[in-house]
Design a protein around this motif. Structure first.
Motif, mmCIF file in Angstrom:
data_model
loop_
_atom_site.group_PDB
_atom_site.id
_atom_site.type_symbol
_atom_site.label_atom_id
_atom_site.label_comp_id
_atom_site.label_asym_id
_atom_site.label_seq_id
_atom_site.Cartn_x
_atom_site.Cartn_y
_atom_site.Cartn_z
ATOM 1 N N GLY B 86 0.851 -1.275 0.062
ATOM 2 C CA GLY B 86 -0.118 -0.089 0.060
ATOM 3 C C GLY B 86 1.049 1.193 0.060
ATOM 4 N N ARG B 87 1.991 1.202 0.769
ATOM 5 C CA ARG B 87 2.817 2.389 0.829
ATOM 6 C C ARG B 87 3.550 2.672 -0.479
ATOM 7 N NH1 ARG B 87 6.896 2.268 4.358
ATOM 8 N NH2 ARG B 87 6.495 -0.154 4.928
ATOM 9 N N LEU B 88 3.907 1.348 -1.163
ATOM 10 C CA LEU B 88 4.348 1.624 -2.447
ATOM 11 C C LEU B 88 3.688 2.223 -3.546
ATOM 12 C CD1 LEU B 88 6.924 1.206 -4.424
ATOM 13 C CD2 LEU B 88 6.365 -1.226 -4.773
ATOM 14 N N GLU B 133 16.200 4.979 -4.683
ATOM 15 C CA GLU B 133 16.881 4.470 -3.501
ATOM 16 C C GLU B 133 15.677 4.235 -2.529
ATOM 17 O OE1 GLU B 133 21.420 5.831 -3.964
ATOM 18 O OE2 GLU B 133 20.231 6.603 -2.243
ATOM 19 N N ILE B 134 14.728 5.260 -2.529
ATOM 20 C CA ILE B 134 13.625 5.417 -1.737
ATOM 21 C C ILE B 134 12.558 4.474 -1.925
ATOM 22 C CG2 ILE B 134 11.507 6.755 -0.773
ATOM 23 C CD1 ILE B 134 13.392 9.217 -1.351
ATOM 24 N N ILE B 135 12.384 4.208 -3.287
ATOM 25 C CA ILE B 135 11.611 2.958 -3.908
ATOM 26 C C ILE B 135 12.248 1.628 -3.251
ATOM 27 C CG2 ILE B 135 10.800 1.767 -5.939
ATOM 28 C CD1 ILE B 135 10.365 4.521 -7.221
ATOM 29 N N GLY B 136 13.405 1.644 -3.704
ATOM 30 C CA GLY B 136 14.046 0.372 -3.000
ATOM 31 C C GLY B 136 13.963 0.064 -1.593
ATOM 32 N N SER B 137 13.819 1.197 -0.664
ATOM 33 C CA SER B 137 13.898 0.917 0.598
ATOM 34 C C SER B 137 12.294 0.356 0.918
ATOM 35 C CB SER B 137 13.938 2.170 1.436
ATOM 36 O OG SER B 137 13.099 3.120 1.358
ATOM 37 N N VAL B 138 11.575 1.058 0.320
ATOM 38 C CA VAL B 138 10.017 0.302 0.512
ATOM 39 C C VAL B 138 9.970 -1.182 -0.100
ATOM 40 C CG1 VAL B 138 7.579 0.597 0.105
ATOM 41 C CG2 VAL B 138 9.031 2.539 0.562
ATOM 42 N N ILE B 139 10.626 -1.504 -1.188
ATOM 43 C CA ILE B 139 10.561 -2.664 -1.981
ATOM 44 C C ILE B 139 11.427 -3.636 -0.783
ATOM 45 C CG2 ILE B 139 11.627 -4.372 -3.559
ATOM 46 C CD1 ILE B 139 11.154 -2.053 -5.603
ATOM 47 N N GLY B 146 7.509 -10.396 3.606
ATOM 48 C CA GLY B 146 6.998 -11.339 2.800
ATOM 49 C C GLY B 146 5.644 -11.041 1.898
ATOM 50 N N GLU B 147 5.562 -9.732 1.602
ATOM 51 C CA GLU B 147 4.578 -9.130 0.695
ATOM 52 C C GLU B 147 5.355 -9.128 -0.645
ATOM 53 O OE1 GLU B 147 4.360 -5.628 3.380
ATOM 54 O OE2 GLU B 147 2.619 -5.206 1.900
ATOM 55 N N PHE B 148 6.786 -9.155 -0.781
ATOM 56 C CA PHE B 148 7.528 -8.889 -2.210
ATOM 57 C C PHE B 148 8.629 -10.135 -2.012
ATOM 58 C CE2 PHE B 148 5.077 -5.687 -2.739
ATOM 59 C CZ PHE B 148 5.443 -4.328 -2.566
ATOM 60 N N GLU B 149 8.667 -10.662 -3.220
ATOM 61 C CA GLU B 149 9.746 -11.544 -3.366
ATOM 62 C C GLU B 149 10.442 -11.042 -4.639
ATOM 63 O OE1 GLU B 149 8.838 -15.815 -3.208
ATOM 64 O OE2 GLU B 149 10.049 -16.084 -4.979
ATOM 65 N N VAL B 150 11.977 -10.847 -4.605
ATOM 66 C CA VAL B 150 12.579 -10.316 -5.573
ATOM 67 C C VAL B 150 14.024 -10.877 -5.485
ATOM 68 C CG1 VAL B 150 11.354 -8.233 -5.998
ATOM 69 C CG2 VAL B 150 13.514 -8.145 -4.561
ATOM 70 N N ALA B 151 15.050 -11.153 -6.669
ATOM 71 C CA ALA B 151 16.093 -11.424 -6.543
ATOM 72 C C ALA B 151 17.088 -10.426 -5.812
ATOM 73 C CB ALA B 151 16.562 -11.946 -7.761
ATOM 74 N N VAL B 155 17.961 -3.600 -8.415
ATOM 75 C CA VAL B 155 17.518 -3.936 -9.731
ATOM 76 C C VAL B 155 15.998 -3.515 -9.805
ATOM 77 C CG1 VAL B 155 17.271 -5.621 -11.492
ATOM 78 C CG2 VAL B 155 19.325 -5.232 -10.607
ATOM 79 N N ALA B 156 15.231 -4.322 -8.833
ATOM 80 C CA ALA B 156 13.863 -4.297 -8.825
ATOM 81 C C ALA B 156 13.547 -2.598 -8.628
ATOM 82 C CB ALA B 156 13.300 -4.890 -7.599
ATOM 83 N N ALA B 157 14.206 -2.069 -7.785
ATOM 84 C CA ALA B 157 13.988 -0.568 -7.737
ATOM 85 C C ALA B 157 14.219 0.245 -8.964
ATOM 86 C CB ALA B 157 14.808 -0.062 -6.524
ATOM 87 N N THR B 158 15.309 0.139 -9.584
ATOM 88 C CA THR B 158 15.415 0.772 -10.958
ATOM 89 C C THR B 158 14.179 0.049 -12.117
ATOM 90 O OG1 THR B 158 17.360 -0.778 -11.455
ATOM 91 C CG2 THR B 158 17.708 1.330 -10.805
#
Lengths: 202, 202
Positions: B86-88, B133-139, B146-151, B155-158
């Motif tokens: 929700g915050r993202l 970086e701010i987007i990355g911190s929320v990710i 456990g809401e997200f799963e990224v490798a 990279v997911a942030a950019t």
């Protein structure tokens, strides 16, 4: 003038476009005049105007030709058999590489694209729409094969197009050269992850 | 000059920036001169140059101020507690709305942004990096919960930043008004789907 028979006219129209594209690349879209094009072809500007209403009409036709090449390559990939995920990657990569070659780098053509996009030329909108549909057809094939799971294929297609903007849009390709960016394959991985089937509920 | 005490100088620098931003909005970035800014403040151009090396330095500072407001709002959302998804969504929406207000529509400021991006101003690159970086911190918070799963979170942030380009980049916001496009929420849904945990293997 009486020596000009019907069958020469399509060639003349094509010759005008070939010369126009070359001059846009060499001296730039804004600086090329109809007189310049006519001079190279050893005809009068008035003769050029028999085939095209205006400079803008010539530009739209040049843009149409370039976009048509990309659409043709895209449709060929969409029509092939085989797993959809790999073909979607190839489709997105191909559009990126063709747009990079055609519009960016040494070519001054991105000047023309900028004006075309800013002035909202119909050829641009129709192209974007068609590319979205071609992408949508591959996504649809992936849904049918179970590789992808999406609520709405056309929405997933426009989201995929938009997500690829830094790699598709000639101005963005040119501008983002020195900006922090994921690689092409990282972006495609990200998109494929969004299309993949869901396991447990989110 | 002997009457100018230390504590007035920060106010003068700030007043120059307030006037500069107003003139950029009213008459445009290109048309505004240092003399115009000085005239409104009833000072000499030479006095303006005491605070800023050049017109470009003034522009970078105005851009810096506008970008700083967006970064501050973004950081506030990232610092809140609660579910990351929700915050993202709120973060991505907020950046879009703030950039739309500041740079597009009646404001001629997108002319300044265009030049800033084309000329690769450091302030732009630093801003894009920080927003990523701010987007990355929320990710990262979403991965932890456990809401997200990224490798790879950066990279997911950019990829998220790039995928939002049509909604973040002032030139693209302005250009895409009449182009086929997903809605803001559809795009965010698509991104969240890419970040969600995988069930079975793809």
């Amino acid at each position: 003038m009486t020596l000009v028979s019907e069958h020469i006219e399509p060639d003349t129209r094509e010759r005008i476009l070939v010369v126009a594209e070359r001059l846009f690349r060499e001296i730039g879209y804004q600086k090329t005049t109809v007189a310049d094009i006519a001079k190279v072809l050893r005809m009068s500007p008035a003769n050029v105007y028999r085939f095209f209403d205006s400079k803008k009409a010539i530009h739209q036709a040049v843009a149409r030709g370039l976009m048509g090449e990309v659409e043709e390559a895209a449709q060929a990939i969409a029509a092939r058999p085989g797993p959809a995920a790999g073909r979607l990657r190839e489709l997105l990569s191909t559009i990126h590489h063709m747009n990079s070659e055609r519009y960016v780098g040494d070519a001054k053509l991105h000047e023309m694209v900028e004006i075309a996009m800013e002035e909202n030329w119909d050829v641009c909108n129709a192209h974007i729409q068609l590319i979205g549909e071609i992408i949508g057809s591959v996504i649809g094939q992936g849904v049918a094969s179970g590789e992808f799971e999406v609520a709405d294929v056309p929405v997933a297609a426009t989201c995929t197009c938009m997500a690829m903007m830094r790699f598709f849009h000639p101005q963005m390709i040119a501008q983002c050269v020195d900006k922090p960016s994921p690689t092409l394959d990282q972006m495609i991985d990200f998109i494929l992850a969004g299309l993949a089937p869901r396991g447990k509920a989110k």
